[in-house]
Design an enzyme around this catalytic site. Structure first.
Site, mmCIF file in Angstrom:
data_model
loop_
_atom_site.group_PDB
_atom_site.id
_atom_site.type_symbol
_atom_site.label_atom_id
_atom_site.label_comp_id
_atom_site.label_asym_id
_atom_site.label_seq_id
_atom_site.Cartn_x
_atom_site.Cartn_y
_atom_site.Cartn_z
ATOM 1 C CB THR A 42 0.851 -0.884 1.094
ATOM 2 O OG1 THR A 42 -0.375 -0.195 1.329
ATOM 3 C CG2 THR A 42 1.057 -1.022 -0.406
ATOM 4 C CE1 TYR A 79 3.047 2.166 -0.539
ATOM 5 C CE2 TYR A 79 2.894 4.520 -0.087
ATOM 6 C CZ TYR A 79 2.587 3.419 -0.870
ATOM 7 O OH TYR A 79 1.830 3.594 -1.992
ATOM 8 C CG HIS A 92 -0.112 0.676 -5.492
ATOM 9 N ND1 HIS A 92 0.452 0.192 -4.338
ATOM 10 C CD2 HIS A 92 0.007 2.021 -5.408
ATOM 11 C CE1 HIS A 92 0.910 1.198 -3.609
ATOM 12 N NE2 HIS A 92 0.645 2.334 -4.236
ATOM 13 C CB SER A 105 -1.471 7.473 2.172
ATOM 14 O OG SER A 105 -0.096 7.397 1.852
ATOM 15 C CE LYS A 140 -4.474 0.140 -1.195
ATOM 16 N NZ LYS A 140 -3.423 0.452 -2.158
HETATM 17 C C1 FNR Z 1 -2.340 5.558 -4.736
HETATM 18 N N1 FNR Z 1 -2.340 4.329 -4.068
HETATM 19 C C2 FNR Z 1 -1.698 4.203 -2.853
HETATM 20 N N2 FNR Z 1 -1.760 3.026 -2.170
HETATM 21 C C3 FNR Z 1 -1.207 2.899 -0.950
HETATM 22 O O1 FNR Z 1 -1.295 1.828 -0.341
HETATM 23 N N3 FNR Z 1 -0.554 3.985 -0.384
HETATM 24 C C4 FNR Z 1 -0.435 5.177 -1.007
HETATM 25 O O2 FNR Z 1 0.125 6.125 -0.474
HETATM 26 C C5 FNR Z 1 -0.993 5.295 -2.316
HETATM 27 N N4 FNR Z 1 -0.869 6.465 -3.041
HETATM 28 C C6 FNR Z 1 -1.558 6.626 -4.219
HETATM 29 C C7 FNR Z 1 -1.543 7.846 -4.883
HETATM 30 C C8 FNR Z 1 -2.325 8.028 -6.023
HETATM 31 C C9 FNR Z 1 -2.337 9.366 -6.715
HETATM 32 C C10 FNR Z 1 -3.123 6.986 -6.505
HETATM 33 C C11 FNR Z 1 -4.017 7.161 -7.704
HETATM 34 C C12 FNR Z 1 -3.114 5.759 -5.873
HETATM 35 C C13 FNR Z 1 -3.191 3.219 -4.558
HETATM 36 C C14 FNR Z 1 -4.616 3.386 -4.023
HETATM 37 O O3 FNR Z 1 -4.671 3.169 -2.645
HETATM 38 C C15 FNR Z 1 -5.574 2.408 -4.698
HETATM 39 O O4 FNR Z 1 -5.087 1.108 -4.556
HETATM 40 C C16 FNR Z 1 -5.799 2.714 -6.179
HETATM 41 O O5 FNR Z 1 -5.819 4.094 -6.405
HETATM 42 C C17 FNR Z 1 -7.114 2.106 -6.654
HETATM 43 O O6 FNR Z 1 -7.322 2.306 -8.005
HETATM 44 P P1 FNR Z 1 -8.187 3.540 -8.594
HETATM 45 O O7 FNR Z 1 -9.439 3.666 -7.749
HETATM 46 O O8 FNR Z 1 -7.322 4.738 -8.480
HETATM 47 O O9 FNR Z 1 -8.427 3.134 -9.996
#
Ligand code: FNR
Length: 371
Positions: free
Chosen positions: A170, A144, A245, A120, A221
């Site tokens: 994303t 981002y 997300h 990330s 994404k």
């Molecule tokens: C995320 N997600 C996320 N997505 C992204 O594109 N950039 C990011 O920095 C983050 N940061 C982030 C932090 C935390 C704590 C979580 C839980 C999630 C979303 C992540 O990439 C992913 O899409 C989801 O977490 C998938 O769902 P599950 O596996 O957590 O249920």
């Protein structure tokens, strides 16, 4: 299980963890309430979080029997690399809350075990530092947009210079959502990042521009409809990442596994499909692949593994996931992921409330502080 993996190293993971439930339990014990809420929380009513699980829970298997399933191979090839599972460590910001080396710790686990890693852009350390610390990992960088077109193009150039295998934008975060668990505690540091307003200005023209300057595959994404999946392919996108997300952006979105079939149909083999959202178990991975995904991402479970035992804890989590996948594949009657399709799935009534931790029923026997 022997740890035959691309790095050639043996796993140093804690063998005491026998089930994923124990890893989640250890993570809860080690984290303070703010960090725990940061992992498990979603936006507003957290309906999307629950729908991710409900979409998985409403799928039952149609197992086939009397096939020789003595040679199960759950691996795949992705971006030219052989992986032990069709699995990607999804991009997670602020991993420094869970492990000292943050993004480098999860990249190391990805390498040691043998899956892909997506870093990330809001995670420590820098993309260059992760590349230098774990150069051999299958590394993808996720962005981002926190600046103008020049800023974005510079990030793309840095990604390529640091030897990443793909670049991911994303696109489901035009606005930062209302995460009420954080707001209730006045813990809103993450929602006030400078430059965040640029996310709202993104259009398909930016995708076109990025595609023209990138010499590595481009992933979008946060695709949640067949229409946008088709547009992505028409704009030269190499991989479509179906995601809401983890239920952290739009509330009342559909569950990812409910979206996946229409996206797979629209893409019709023209791009790879990645999916995430509520993937907590080996059976979830098998269901996602049978629904047409090429790769599956894990977000929160990655945090659980890191929080429970750092990089080694995450490797152990991946090993247990693999054991679950192998057992599921053998019992549904396939030896490889390519044999799976929707004929192995059946819509079935859900048997209880679906929520962030409903995949771990043993937790409900313990303290209430999980919720
Ligand atoms: C995320 N997600 C996320 N997505 C992204 O594109 N950039 C990011 O920095 C983050 N940061 C982030 C932090 C935390 C704590 C979580 C839980 C999630 C979303 C992540 O990439 C992913 O899409 C989801 O977490 C998938 O769902 P599950 O596996 O957590 O249920």
């Amino acid at each position: 299980m022997t740890a035959s993996n691309p790095s050639g190293r043996r796993s140093a993971a804690d063998p005491d963890f026998l089930t994923l439930h124990e890893i989640v339990q250890k993570a809860r014990q080690k984290l303070n309430h703010d960090s725990w809420d940061y992992i498990v929380g979603g936006t507003e009513t957290e309906t999307t979080v629950r729908r991710n699980r409900a979409a998985l829970d409403s799928l039952a298997f149609r197992p086939r029997v009397l096939r020789d399933v003595s040679h199960i191979e759950p691996g795949t090839t992705f971006l030219g690399r052989k992986l032990r599972l069709p699995l990607l460590l999804a991009p997670v910001g602020s991993l420094e809350l869970f492990a000292k080396e943050a993004g480098a710790a999860s990249a190391r686990a990805a390498l040691d075990y043998g899956v892909a890693h997506m870093l990330s852009s809001v995670c420590e350390p820098t993309l260059e530092d992760v590349a230098q610390t774990v150069p051999e990992a299958l590394r993808i960088f996720q962005l981002y947009v926190h600046g103008d077109a020049n800023w974005v193009d510079n990030m793309a150039a840095r990604t390529m210079d640091a030897g990443y295998s793909a670049f991911c934008l994303t696109v489901d975060s035009a606005y930062y959502s209302r995460r009420e668990r954080d707001m209730a505690k006045r813990n809103i540091r993450r929602s006030v990042v400078p430059g965040r307003e640029h996310q709202a200005t993104l259009t398909w023209k930016d995708v076109e521009r990025l595609r023209s300057i990138l010499k590595i595959p481009l992933i979008l994404k946060g695709i949640a409809t067949a229409e946008d999946a088709s547009l992505a392919v028409e704009h030269g996108v190499d991989m479509v990442y179906v995601s809401n997300h983890g239920g952290r952006q739009l509330d009342h979105d559909r569950g990812s596994l409910d979206v996946l079939p229409e996206v797979v149909q629209a893409i019709n083999g023209r791009a790879k499909v990645i999916v995430d959202g509520g993937i907590n178990r080996g059976t979830d991975i098998v269901k996602a692949i049978a629904s047409g995904a090429d790769m599956v991402g894990i977000g929160r479970m990655q945090c659980m593994g890191l929080a429970a035992g750092g990089s080694a804890g995450l490797v152990r989590l991946l090993e247990i996931l693999e054991q679950e996948v192998r057992s599921c594949m053998g019992l549904v009657g396939v030896n490889s992921m390519t044999e799976l399709d929707s004929s192995y799935l059946h819509q079935a009534p859900i048997l209880g409330p679906s929520h962030m931790l409903s995949a771990f029923p043993l937790l409900s026997l313990e303290e209430k502080s999980f919720y």
